[in-house]
Write an enzyme that holds these catalytic residues in place. Structure first.
Site, PDB file in Angstrom:
ATOM      1  N   HIS A 495       0.813  -1.215   0.000  1.00  0.00           N
ATOM      2  CA  HIS A 495       0.000   0.000   0.000  1.00  0.00           C
ATOM      3  C   HIS A 495       0.854   1.277   0.000  1.00  0.00           C
ATOM      4  CE1 HIS A 495      -3.311  -2.533   2.208  1.00  0.00           C
ATOM      5  NE2 HIS A 495      -3.253  -2.811   0.916  1.00  0.00           N
TER       6      HIS A 495
HETATM    7  C1  LIG Z   1      -0.151  -7.544  -4.682  1.00  0.00           C
HETATM    8  C2  LIG Z   1      -1.058  -6.415  -4.254  1.00  0.00           C
HETATM    9  C3  LIG Z   1      -2.166  -6.699  -3.454  1.00  0.00           C
HETATM   10  C4  LIG Z   1      -2.996  -5.657  -3.048  1.00  0.00           C
HETATM   11  N1  LIG Z   1      -4.158  -5.972  -2.383  1.00  0.00           N
HETATM   12  C5  LIG Z   1      -5.071  -5.001  -2.185  1.00  0.00           C
HETATM   13  C6  LIG Z   1      -6.357  -5.320  -1.710  1.00  0.00           C
HETATM   14  O1  LIG Z   1      -6.691  -6.483  -1.493  1.00  0.00           O
HETATM   15  N2  LIG Z   1      -7.243  -4.310  -1.522  1.00  0.00           N
HETATM   16  C7  LIG Z   1      -6.910  -3.009  -1.778  1.00  0.00           C
HETATM   17  O2  LIG Z   1      -7.744  -2.127  -1.557  1.00  0.00           O
HETATM   18  N3  LIG Z   1      -5.692  -2.676  -2.234  1.00  0.00           N
HETATM   19  C8  LIG Z   1      -4.785  -3.639  -2.489  1.00  0.00           C
HETATM   20  N4  LIG Z   1      -3.581  -3.317  -3.046  1.00  0.00           N
HETATM   21  C9  LIG Z   1      -3.263  -1.906  -3.274  1.00  0.00           C
HETATM   22  C10 LIG Z   1      -4.069  -1.260  -4.393  1.00  0.00           C
HETATM   23  O3  LIG Z   1      -4.325  -2.185  -5.420  1.00  0.00           O
HETATM   24  C11 LIG Z   1      -3.278  -0.042  -4.899  1.00  0.00           C
HETATM   25  O4  LIG Z   1      -3.110   0.880  -3.837  1.00  0.00           O
HETATM   26  C12 LIG Z   1      -3.984   0.686  -6.038  1.00  0.00           C
HETATM   27  O5  LIG Z   1      -4.302  -0.207  -7.070  1.00  0.00           O
HETATM   28  C13 LIG Z   1      -3.068   1.794  -6.560  1.00  0.00           C
HETATM   29  O6  LIG Z   1      -3.659   2.392  -7.675  1.00  0.00           O
HETATM   30  P1  LIG Z   1      -2.872   3.462  -8.552  1.00  0.00           P
HETATM   31  O7  LIG Z   1      -3.802   3.925  -9.592  1.00  0.00           O
HETATM   32  O8  LIG Z   1      -2.260   4.463  -7.645  1.00  0.00           O
HETATM   33  O9  LIG Z   1      -1.642   2.680  -9.188  1.00  0.00           O
HETATM   34  P2  LIG Z   1      -1.615   1.375 -10.092  1.00  0.00           P
HETATM   35  O10 LIG Z   1      -2.870   0.613  -9.985  1.00  0.00           O
HETATM   36  O11 LIG Z   1      -0.332   0.698  -9.761  1.00  0.00           O
HETATM   37  O12 LIG Z   1      -1.555   1.939 -11.576  1.00  0.00           O
HETATM   38  C14 LIG Z   1      -0.431   2.496 -12.170  1.00  0.00           C
HETATM   39  C15 LIG Z   1      -0.421   2.070 -13.625  1.00  0.00           C
HETATM   40  O13 LIG Z   1       0.481   2.894 -14.333  1.00  0.00           O
HETATM   41  C16 LIG Z   1       1.221   2.101 -15.229  1.00  0.00           C
HETATM   42  N5  LIG Z   1       2.458   2.828 -15.479  1.00  0.00           N
HETATM   43  C17 LIG Z   1       3.460   3.082 -14.618  1.00  0.00           C
HETATM   44  N6  LIG Z   1       4.391   3.846 -15.196  1.00  0.00           N
HETATM   45  C18 LIG Z   1       3.959   4.087 -16.442  1.00  0.00           C
HETATM   46  C19 LIG Z   1       4.496   4.832 -17.524  1.00  0.00           C
HETATM   47  N7  LIG Z   1       5.655   5.475 -17.433  1.00  0.00           N
HETATM   48  N8  LIG Z   1       3.799   4.870 -18.708  1.00  0.00           N
HETATM   49  C20 LIG Z   1       2.611   4.214 -18.822  1.00  0.00           C
HETATM   50  N9  LIG Z   1       2.071   3.483 -17.817  1.00  0.00           N
HETATM   51  C21 LIG Z   1       2.732   3.440 -16.636  1.00  0.00           C
HETATM   52  C22 LIG Z   1       1.394   0.798 -14.499  1.00  0.00           C
HETATM   53  O14 LIG Z   1       1.727  -0.255 -15.365  1.00  0.00           O
HETATM   54  C23 LIG Z   1       0.045   0.639 -13.832  1.00  0.00           C
HETATM   55  O15 LIG Z   1      -0.879  -0.031 -14.657  1.00  0.00           O
HETATM   56  C24 LIG Z   1      -2.704  -4.320  -3.436  1.00  0.00           C
HETATM   57  C25 LIG Z   1      -1.600  -4.050  -4.238  1.00  0.00           C
HETATM   58  C26 LIG Z   1      -0.779  -5.081  -4.658  1.00  0.00           C
HETATM   59  C27 LIG Z   1       0.410  -4.782  -5.535  1.00  0.00           C
END
Ligand SMILES: Cc1cc2nc3c(=O)[nH]c(=O)nc-3n(C[C@H](O)[C@H](O)[C@H](O)COP(=O)(O)OP(=O)(O)OC[C@H]3O[C@@H](n4cnc5c(N)ncnc54)[C@H](O)[C@@H]3O)c2cc1C
Length: 556
Positions: A495
């Site tokens: 997280h």
């Molecule tokens: C293994 C795991 C288990 C988890 N379990 C839970 C759970 O059960 N419940 C819960 O609420 N949360 C959980 N989380 C946390 C939650 O999923 C994350 O906090 C949330 O998804 C973050 O969202 P985000 O949009 O910030 O980033 P992300 O979902 O990580 O999205 C970022 C995206 O940007 C893309 N990206 C990065 N750099 C670039 C670039 N330069 N150009 C183009 N694309 C790029 C990546 O490939 C990715 O698809 C978990 C996380 C993980 C890794």
């Protein structure tokens, strides 16, 4: 630019298709936040929207099968597989930091646990100067995102939404060991809680999950439905990694990206929005010359905007796992005696999307106080009816035995780390230093939590299952010994947040409208903007952030 057909981008559905070079909005990162933005910004057809995702489309069947989380976390595919810098307080260990690299981002590889945090968390953001982000002000966006399928008590009804894209439901399958763990928590004096996102957070119970019809409901599934993908004004480019935000006269005018081994440039008439997650949004800002001057100069990057807070303020939930060997064979295992059960499970999933493979792993859990003096829960449990497989790296215990685990973490650690650059190479991983347990108080919380967890695990509801405690193990009893074990065993709960924090002080990276300070036409919308880590799992809060941001963007 020739817009080569890519798996998962609109070219697949439309035959020959040239990618336009200019859009109103470019969203970088098709993860939890990016999928929401792509949907909402393109909804009324007024704007041309481009969503860039470095990873592939979410076609792998393991993504959609909830128990596929085990191989997904380990990251054979769809995963950036980052590692942290050596952590001095963890005996110099590097910690594994999985992140989704696929449409849906981490929501495509996570454990689908739906929790939101405590009212206090958001009121605290508001007190820090983030006007518009108090609990009462964010609740409508949690509700807007949600389609709540589980039964609702009258008192919890005002907290839930129906008709939103993200399906939140009770699982189709619950392992009896998870139920026994919840019962044990109640026997140890914790209240039973049916809805951690309702009127009260404290207590133990079964988690509600992001699932629909027995399958994962990632943000890609929820927000990028075939109908949304078919919008003529939405362009989804997978396999497209942004390498730099293009800035001219203090304004973001587009994005440079690498796709199919080639560099391209796309223009944004209105805004560039970074949704690359807590590690890569700050990395991308720095690669674009926005960040702490010294860090940029160290890597020979021309400074566009000296913003000292970029990459700072990294916070993460750090967990320890209390593991017990099971004498019963009720749990989830690959032990030879479970072969028949596993075959049945496979058929149940393939032909009915039911059974053990619809388990999300940490099926149950709860929120508790490390001491009665705490005003609100400061610790969280995840209960799993299987042995510890260490991010899926060590599957051997699954073949050797049955077991059950209680993951425990401090909801609001005081330690702060940072994300920096290893080099100016945009394809290099970011430098991740969570600085876990730098604050001694963070260790104390986990020690208190381990003792409370052991109280639960010795209750009579677990009598039919309880074997030997495997970790920390019966020899580890004193506070000092538990603390030493915590340092040896702690791992991320996945997280990370806070590295582009929203706020009004000099370390804020974005303002409460999520606009990057000092640069026009550029926002950050993802988990990185949280000024402080909320007390729960982070996917629902990130979705809420993106829902609210989309409205702010369309109104601006
Ligand atoms: C293994 C795991 C288990 C988890 N379990 C839970 C759970 O059960 N419940 C819960 O609420 N949360 C959980 N989380 C946390 C939650 O999923 C994350 O906090 C949330 O998804 C973050 O969202 P985000 O949009 O910030 O980033 P992300 O979902 O990580 O999205 C970022 C995206 O940007 C893309 N990206 C990065 N750099 C670039 C670039 N330069 N150009 C183009 N694309 C790029 C990546 O490939 C990715 O698809 C978990 C996380 C993980 C890794």
């Amino acid at each position: 630019m020739d817009g080569l057909p890519q798996r998962g981008c609109k070219t697949v559905h439309r035959g020959v298709f040239r990618v336009p070079q200019s859009f109103d909005y470019i969203v970088v990162g098709g993860g939890s936040a990016g999928c929401v933005l792509a949907n909402r910004l393109s909804a009324d057809g007024r704007y041309q929207v481009c969503l860039l995702e470095a990873g592939p489309d979410d076609r792998n069947p393991l993504i959609h099968m909830p128990l596929g989380v085990v191989p997904l976390v380990r990251g054979w595919f769809a995963n950036w597989r980052f590692w942290s810098e050596p952590q001095p307080q963890l005996g110099g260990r590097r910690t594994y930091q999985p992140r989704g690299k696929v449409l849906g981002g981490c929501s495509s590889i996570n454990a689908t646990v739906c929790t939101r945090g405590h009212r206090w968390d958001y009121d605290h953001w508001s007190e820090l100067g983030c006007s518009g982000w108090s609990y009462d002000e964010v609740l409508p966006y949690f509700r807007k995102s949600e389609n709540y399928e589980a039964p609702l008590a009258e008192r919890d009804r005002p907290f839930h939404g129906q008709g939103g894209p993200l399906n939140v439901t009770a699982r189709r399958y619950t392992n009896p060991v998870s139920s026994a763990m919840v019962e044990a928590a109640v026997q140890a004096g914790h209240v039973h809680n049916e809805d951690f996102n309702g009127a009260a957070q404290a207590g133990a119970g079964q988690f509600k999950v992001f699932q629909k019809g027995g399958q994962r409901c990632s943000n890609a599934r929820a927000y990028l439905t075939p109908e949304v993908r078919a919008r003529r004004n939405l362009h989804i480019l997978t396999g497209a990694q942004a390498t730099r935000v293009l800035i001219e006269n203090g304004r973001a005018i587009g994005v440079k990206l690498r796709r199919g081994g080639r560099d391209e440039e796309l223009r944004a008439q209105r805004e560039v929005i970074l949704s690359a997650g807590a590690f890569q949004s700050p990395q991308l800002l720095m690669l674009s010359g926005i960040g702490p001057k010294a860090e940029l100069q160290k890597h020979g990057i021309a400074v566009q905007q000296d913003l000292p807070g970029v990459g700072e303020n990294l916070q993460d939930h750090l967990e320890v796992i209390v593991e017990t060997q099971a004498k019963s064979r009720a749990g989830i295992s690959y032990h030879p005696t479970s072969l028949l059960k596993s075959i049945v499970a496979l058929f149940q999933y393939l032909f009915g999307k039911r059974g053990m493979l619809t388990s999300n792993g940490p099926e149950a859990g709860g929120f508790l106080k490390s001491s009665p003096a705490e005003p609100i829960p400061d610790l969280q449990w995840h209960f799993g009816p299987f042995p510890n497989v260490t991010h899926g790296f060590n599957l051997v215990p699954m073949f050797l035995r049955y077991g059950y685990i209680a993951y425990l973490y401090d909801l609001r650690p005081l330690s702060r780390g940072r994300v920096g650059l290893h080099s100016a190479d945009p394809l290099a991983p970011p430098r991740i230093d969570p600085n876990y347990l730098a604050e001694p108080r963070d260790v104390d919380k986990l020690v208190a939590g381990v003792k409370l967890t052991r109280e639960v695990l010795k209750q009579r509801a677990l009598d039919p299952h309880r074997g030997e405690e495997l970790s920390p193990g019966p020899a580890v009893q004193s506070d000092a010994d538990i603390a030493a074990w915590v340092r040896k065993a702690a791992e991320t709960t996945y997280h990370p947040v806070g590295t582009c924090k929203m706020g009004v002080d000099e370390m804020a990276v974005v303002d409460p409208q999520l606009r990057v300070r000092g640069v026009q036409g550029l926002r950050v919308v993802d988990a990185s903007i949280m000024p402080t880590l909320i007390g729960a799992n982070t996917n629902a809060p990130t979705t809420m952030i993106a829902e609210k941001a989309a409205e702010m963007i369309l109104r601006s």
